[in-house]
Design an enzyme around this catalytic site. Sequence first.
Site, PDB file in Angstrom:
ATOM      1  N   ASP A 119      95.319  53.978   5.215  1.00 34.16           N
ATOM      2  CA  ASP A 119      93.862  53.923   5.334  1.00 34.16           C
ATOM      3  C   ASP A 119      93.286  53.489   3.986  1.00 34.16           C
ATOM      4  OD1 ASP A 119      91.380  54.294   6.572  1.00 34.16           O
ATOM      5  OD2 ASP A 119      91.933  56.243   7.397  1.00 34.16           O
ATOM      6  N   HIS A 121      87.263  46.739   2.291  1.00 33.36           N
ATOM      7  CA  HIS A 121      87.224  48.158   2.683  1.00 33.36           C
ATOM      8  C   HIS A 121      88.587  48.683   3.115  1.00 33.36           C
ATOM      9  CE1 HIS A 121      82.747  48.744   2.796  1.00 33.36           C
ATOM     10  NE2 HIS A 121      82.836  47.427   2.688  1.00 33.36           N
TER      11      HIS A 121
END
Length: 492
Positions: free
Chosen positions: A402, A194
């Site tokens: 991110d 992720h």
Amino acid sequence: MTGGTLPEVVWDVVTRSGFVVVANRMPVDEVSPATTPSPAAVAAGSAALRPLPASGREWRRSPGGLVTALHPVLVARGGTWVGWAGGVGEPPEPFELEGVRLHPVRLDSVDLERYYEGQSNASIWPLYHDAVETPVYRRRWRESYREVNARFAAAAAEVAAPGATVWVQDYQLQLVPAMLREQRPDLRIGFFLHIPFPPIELFMQLPGRAEVLNGLLGADLIGFQQKLAAQNFVRLARHLLGLRYRGQTVKVEHREVKAGAFPISIDVAEMEQLAANPAVQARAKQIRAELGDPVTVVLGVDRLDYTKGIELRLKAFRELLAEGRLAVPDTVMVQVATPSRERVEHYQTLRIRVEREVGRINGEFGRVGVPAVHYLHQSYSRTELAALYCAADVMMVTPLRDGMNLVAKEYVAARADTGGALVLSEFAGAATELRQAFLCNPYDPEAVKETLLRAVHVPPPEAARRIRAMQRHLRSHDVDQWARNFLAELGS
Ligand code: ADQ
């Protein structure tokens, strides 16, 4: 034990599944007797409580994109979710909730300190995010990471039926694919990361780096958020282990391991419905009124994490106020910062820095009853988040790095009224897809300020055009699609 057979004693007592998800955390929260279902759980339609006859403990499904996406697949395939149930006491016995079997893995307080807070969140997390904070490495943490990964792998091996598909999630469990393959070569194993996967030069810092890489290579398919991450991975396999690759497929002895980009998304329909709900719309109006009905509401919503660029965002806002290019009370900022990893040192110092900056801005630019920044160090329900999104004219998502950033996607999905503008860091995975956002380089303070001003002053027709284009993209790229694409590529 090899070869796909299980010890007979286990064979008889364990219900085995053709589809298994392995993640650090199970998708459920324990309900203490005094707790009533949270509005978030009710909004997500997940407030069903199931008392457990054996232990008397109660659980409810926790809201979240991953659970929402995987729930139908798990139900359809009689699937099992292997993970930590939270808490350091005795874990509950395996149980079923809303058609999904849950198989808890035990973590004690030493595991939490070393495997979770240490190796996962003080070594790997900063390293994989471009080392924006200096990673800390400890031998004891690595040993604990190995032990806990082995525990998760053993639990998955126990519950997986012959030939089952097992989908391992995220950076806490990178050794699981190889450990699992060794015990159960019959399985089809997928892994999804992720967070970003770093370039070779950074990854090479990691003590025990070959073990981590070999751990991942135990999977048949490794999913990343970005193409670049998949490329980093295959190049690393050649650099560190001398493995050959073609395209994004690495040859490992007689096997092929595929790497690929599978950008995760949100439950778009759920967010659209929430935002269209009259109660949420009324709450959005009320929030604006409570803020003093300013002309412009600027919003930030993040876990309180140093990768999210909260400080640089506050600083940009302060400088614009100081230069008179924005003014209170016409413009106010709301920063929601969810408490996160509070026992890790980097996070404690970040909280101090952020709160000092908020104090400084309010000290210089606020008035009695009219703060310039409303800072909320709290968790909110999905409905309250949706109302905040609807109340915000400008959403600032400015991470230094991110993997994806779901807040950016949630904001776009919530703005069916086609109002609102998204300021988005080029270093968020979401920037690859949300091209019509106001993109900026978060390392360049002037660029952040200019971009924020452009978003504040965007003419409404242009804002509407941008939001609509991003909404179209999201509707055809939701989290359900993400899960289906990954599983189709895995061939299961
Ligand atoms: P995170 O770093 O946790 O996830 P993000 O993608 O932004 O970051 O997801 C945060 C989620 O938490 C969002 O769904 C948001 O609505 C929710 N949230 C944030 N603040 C909240 C609050 N105060 N109250 C309640 N909910 C709140 C990691 C990676 C990301 C990647 C995701 C999914 O770091 O890059 O997008 O996994 O793969």
